[in-house]
Design a protein around this motif. Structure first.
Motif, short mmCIF file in Angstrom:
data_model
loop_
_atom_site.label_atom_id
_atom_site.label_comp_id
_atom_site.label_asym_id
_atom_site.label_seq_id
_atom_site.Cartn_x
_atom_site.Cartn_y
_atom_site.Cartn_z
N SER A 181 46.60 36.52 43.74
CA SER A 181 45.17 36.50 43.43
C SER A 181 44.85 35.58 42.25
O SER A 181 43.70 35.19 42.06
N ARG A 182 45.88 35.25 41.48
CA ARG A 182 45.64 34.42 40.31
C ARG A 182 46.86 33.56 40.02
O ARG A 182 48.00 34.02 40.16
N TYR A 231 37.71 36.82 49.33
CA TYR A 231 38.90 36.43 48.56
C TYR A 231 38.64 35.18 47.72
O TYR A 231 38.04 34.20 48.18
N ILE A 240 42.67 43.03 51.30
CA ILE A 240 41.78 42.01 50.75
C ILE A 240 40.88 41.45 51.84
O ILE A 240 41.37 40.99 52.88
N PRO A 243 47.60 46.04 49.00
CA PRO A 243 46.24 45.55 48.84
C PRO A 243 45.60 45.24 50.21
O PRO A 243 46.28 44.79 51.12
N SER A 246 49.95 38.93 41.46
CA SER A 246 49.58 39.61 42.70
C SER A 246 48.39 40.53 42.48
O SER A 246 48.22 41.10 41.40
N ALA A 247 47.61 40.71 43.54
CA ALA A 247 46.56 41.73 43.51
C ALA A 247 47.21 43.12 43.45
O ALA A 247 46.56 44.10 43.11
N GLU A 248 48.49 43.18 43.80
CA GLU A 248 49.23 44.43 43.68
C GLU A 248 49.80 44.51 42.26
O GLU A 248 50.92 44.06 41.99
N GLU A 249 49.05 45.06 41.37
CA GLU A 249 49.47 45.12 39.97
C GLU A 249 50.58 46.15 39.78
O GLU A 249 50.58 47.18 40.45
N TRP A 285 50.16 38.66 48.20
CA TRP A 285 48.79 38.96 47.77
C TRP A 285 48.46 38.24 46.44
O TRP A 285 47.95 38.86 45.49
#
Ligand SMILES: Nc1nc2c(c(=O)[nH]1)N[C@H]1C(S)=C(S)[C@@H](COP(=O)(O)O)O[C@H]1N2
Ligand SMILES: [Mo]
Length: 222
Positions: free
Chosen positions: A190-191, A66, A61, A59, A135-138, A188
């Motif tokens: 993100s949530r 962000y 970002i 990712p 992660s933003a890296e799904e 990374w």
């Protein structure tokens, strides 16, 4: 005791088991690596780190755009910018980092936010018992119990070794859980979702232990 002391002292309790465990880990690596999908890629920099991703591209970002989303069993879902996170109490520590495949990096300097300070701000409800890091890296994710996530040497790091966290290491925010193998330390992030109990993470779905205590998990015993 300052954060730095807590970080190192907290690790001492597992160091003996960890060192013994790493020799065993090499023996079981053949078994474990069969669970590793072909898509796993690694780069080997001089520092001792291996840079791990589950996909082909990491990712990228924009720090200014962000937002860390915090939802689930919280009083109200919230989003935190990097400036918001930096306005929370700053934590610093020096801790070792161990990958389950047998490599380690000693004395990594981290700075960031304690999960407990973030949760104080977000307001976890009484039914929350676990925290899921997405992660933003799904589809990379992992979970910890609240008790694990609020240990004194767990943090969401935005700095490493005196500089901003780099993209390969998970910029702008990664989890650092030094007492467990590296796959728990989601890059990374993100949530964050508050749950009643931990949910199997990416590597747990491939057969690794949910409680990834160094030297006491993944087929190793203390
Ligand atoms: N998003 C994401 N986080 C991840 C991984 C990954 O592939 N993707 N690999 C994990 C594993 S197995 C390890 S050992 C560490 C490695 O951290 P590094 O890439 O900063 O060296 O990241 C963990 N976090
Ligand atoms: Mo790892």
């Amino acid at each position: 005791m300052d954060d730095r002391t807590i970080g190192r002292a907290g690790f001492l309790g597992v160091v003996a088991a960890g060192v013994a465990g790493l020799f065993v880990a090499r023996d079981v690596t053949g078994v474990l690596s069969r669970a590793v999908p072909r898509s796993l890629s690694s780069i080997v920099p001089a520092s001792g780190w291996r840079i791990y991703t589950i996909g082909n591209a990491m990712p990228d970002i924009d720090p200014a755009a962000y937002r860390l989303r915090v939802d689930g069993l919280v009083r109200a879902p919230a989003s935190f910018s990097l400036a918001d996170l930096r306005s929370l109490p700053r934590a610093e520590q020096v801790s070792d980092f161990h990958c389950v495949t047998g490599w380690s990096v000693r004395d990594v300097r981290w700075a960031g936010v304690r999960v407990s300070d973030l949760l104080d701000r977000a307001g976890a409800t009484g039914s929350a018992g676990a925290i899921r890091f997405v992660s933003a890296e799904e589809p990379y994710e992992d979970s910890l119990t609240l008790a694990q996530a609020t240990l004194p040497d767990v943090m969401l790091a935005y700095e490493m070794d005196g500089g901003a966290l780099s993209r390969p290491h998970g910029a702008p925010l990664r989890l650092v859980m030094p007492r467990m193998y590296g796959y728990k330390s989601v890059k990374w992030v993100s949530r964050i979702e508050l749950l009643t109990s931990p949910r199997p993470g990416f590597w747990e779905q491939h057969g690794y232990d949910t409680d990834a205590w160094i030297g006491r998990s993944n087929g190793l015993s203390a």
